[in-house]
Write an enzyme that holds these catalytic residues in place. Structure first.
Site, mmCIF file in Angstrom:
data_model
loop_
_atom_site.group_PDB
_atom_site.id
_atom_site.type_symbol
_atom_site.label_atom_id
_atom_site.label_comp_id
_atom_site.label_asym_id
_atom_site.label_seq_id
_atom_site.Cartn_x
_atom_site.Cartn_y
_atom_site.Cartn_z
ATOM 1 N N HIS A 1 10.434 -10.462 62.703
ATOM 2 C CA HIS A 1 9.481 -11.281 61.951
ATOM 3 C C HIS A 1 8.396 -11.748 62.930
ATOM 4 O O HIS A 1 8.721 -12.297 63.985
ATOM 5 C CB HIS A 1 10.155 -12.545 61.406
ATOM 6 C CG HIS A 1 11.329 -12.318 60.499
ATOM 7 N ND1 HIS A 1 11.296 -12.641 59.154
ATOM 8 C CD2 HIS A 1 12.574 -11.841 60.730
ATOM 9 C CE1 HIS A 1 12.490 -12.380 58.618
ATOM 10 N NE2 HIS A 1 13.278 -11.900 59.546
ATOM 11 N N ASN B 1 17.072 -11.393 63.504
ATOM 12 C CA ASN B 1 18.410 -11.878 63.182
ATOM 13 C C ASN B 1 19.403 -10.731 63.279
ATOM 14 O O ASN B 1 19.204 -9.683 62.666
ATOM 15 C CB ASN B 1 18.421 -12.459 61.762
ATOM 16 C CG ASN B 1 17.554 -13.701 61.652
ATOM 17 O OD1 ASN B 1 17.612 -14.586 62.503
ATOM 18 N ND2 ASN B 1 16.731 -13.774 60.610
ATOM 19 N N VAL C 1 18.859 -8.279 55.591
ATOM 20 C CA VAL C 1 18.519 -6.860 55.414
ATOM 21 C C VAL C 1 18.986 -6.124 56.665
ATOM 22 O O VAL C 1 18.561 -6.452 57.791
ATOM 23 C CB VAL C 1 17.007 -6.660 55.194
ATOM 24 C CG1 VAL C 1 16.692 -5.176 55.054
ATOM 25 C CG2 VAL C 1 16.531 -7.426 53.964
ATOM 26 N N HIS D 1 14.615 -5.431 62.157
ATOM 27 C CA HIS D 1 13.236 -5.875 61.938
ATOM 28 C C HIS D 1 12.965 -7.111 62.763
ATOM 29 O O HIS D 1 13.876 -7.891 63.056
ATOM 30 C CB HIS D 1 12.970 -6.164 60.453
ATOM 31 C CG HIS D 1 13.947 -7.119 59.835
ATOM 32 N ND1 HIS D 1 15.204 -6.726 59.430
ATOM 33 C CD2 HIS D 1 13.862 -8.443 59.566
ATOM 34 C CE1 HIS D 1 15.854 -7.763 58.920
ATOM 35 N NE2 HIS D 1 15.064 -8.830 59.004
ATOM 36 N N ASP E 1 6.001 -10.141 54.553
ATOM 37 C CA ASP E 1 7.274 -10.575 53.972
ATOM 38 C C ASP E 1 7.034 -11.002 52.518
ATOM 39 O O ASP E 1 6.032 -11.645 52.195
ATOM 40 C CB ASP E 1 7.848 -11.745 54.783
ATOM 41 C CG ASP E 1 9.323 -11.981 54.477
ATOM 42 O OD1 ASP E 1 10.152 -11.729 55.359
ATOM 43 O OD2 ASP E 1 9.628 -12.427 53.345
HETATM 44 P P1 5GP Z 1 16.481 -11.339 57.636
HETATM 45 O O1 5GP Z 1 17.123 -12.579 57.104
HETATM 46 O O2 5GP Z 1 17.321 -10.116 57.381
HETATM 47 O O3 5GP Z 1 16.049 -11.480 59.060
HETATM 48 O O4 5GP Z 1 15.116 -11.196 56.859
HETATM 49 C C1 5GP Z 1 14.875 -10.348 55.780
HETATM 50 C C2 5GP Z 1 13.488 -10.661 55.260
HETATM 51 O O5 5GP Z 1 13.126 -9.636 54.368
HETATM 52 C C3 5GP Z 1 13.368 -11.986 54.502
HETATM 53 O O6 5GP Z 1 12.395 -12.809 55.138
HETATM 54 C C4 5GP Z 1 12.961 -11.567 53.090
HETATM 55 O O7 5GP Z 1 12.031 -12.436 52.487
HETATM 56 C C5 5GP Z 1 12.367 -10.179 53.320
HETATM 57 N N1 5GP Z 1 12.486 -9.262 52.202
HETATM 58 C C6 5GP Z 1 13.625 -9.019 51.453
HETATM 59 N N2 5GP Z 1 13.375 -8.092 50.526
HETATM 60 C C7 5GP Z 1 12.071 -7.721 50.690
HETATM 61 C C8 5GP Z 1 11.230 -6.780 50.007
HETATM 62 O O8 5GP Z 1 11.632 -6.091 49.076
HETATM 63 N N3 5GP Z 1 9.947 -6.680 50.434
HETATM 64 C C9 5GP Z 1 9.472 -7.431 51.486
HETATM 65 N N4 5GP Z 1 8.189 -7.247 51.816
HETATM 66 N N5 5GP Z 1 10.240 -8.331 52.133
HETATM 67 C C10 5GP Z 1 11.524 -8.462 51.741
#
Ligand code: 5GP
Length: 124
Positions: A106, A91, A100, A104, A33
């Site tokens: 985590h 999420n 995003v 996915h 991340d």
């Molecule tokens: P969500 O809130 O959708 O479950 O988590 C999205 C995750 O994607 C977040 O923890 C954020 O830090 C990570 N993230 C967003 N953009 C990028 C990126 O360009 N590269 C990487 N490696 N992680 C990203």
């Protein structure tokens, strides 16, 4: 909600933007991340176009699901988390603050992670 083919993880899967790759196979790509919330914070994404867990659970083939979850276990073991423990988070949607919109999971670990919803979320 339709799948946005230009979401950031779709672009990472296509190799259009770089990532710090941890693991890949025919079912998944996993990378660190960009804003880690723990010493180990790996994102595992399926190669197929799914908006969230909800979408994946309804549309993915059994083989994709098996490959996806098997990869998560393999990555956690590779990262040395099996003994000390780890947390999986996914999420779906606005109330979960999904940012995003490509499914996915985590993988978080490497330190005691505290309660389930540590911090700013009350149960009210
Ligand atoms: P969500 O809130 O959708 O479950 O988590 C999205 C995750 O994607 C977040 O923890 C954020 O830090 C990570 N993230 C967003 N953009 C990028 C990126 O360009 N590269 C990487 N490696 N992680 C990203």
């Amino acid at each position: 909600m339709t799948y946005d083919t230009n979401n950031i993880f779709a672009r990472i899967l296509r190799g259009e933007i770089p990532c710090d790759k941890v693991y890949e196979d025919s079912h998944v790509l996993a990378f660190n991340d960009i804003a880690p919330a723990a010493p180990v914070h790996v994102l595992v994404v399926p190669r197929g176009a799914y908006r969230s867990f909800d979408d994946f659970a309804q549309r993915a083939k059994a083989e994709e699901m098996q490959g996806f979850f098997a990869a998560i276990q393999k990555i956690a073991a590779m990262k040395g988390l099996a003994e000390g423990g780890y947390r999986l988070i996914t999420n779906h949607g606005a109330d979960a603050s999904q940012t995003v919109h490509h499914f996915h999971v985590h993988i978080l670990g490497g330190r005691p992670l505290g309660g389930l919803l540590a911090g700013d979320v009350s149960a009210r």
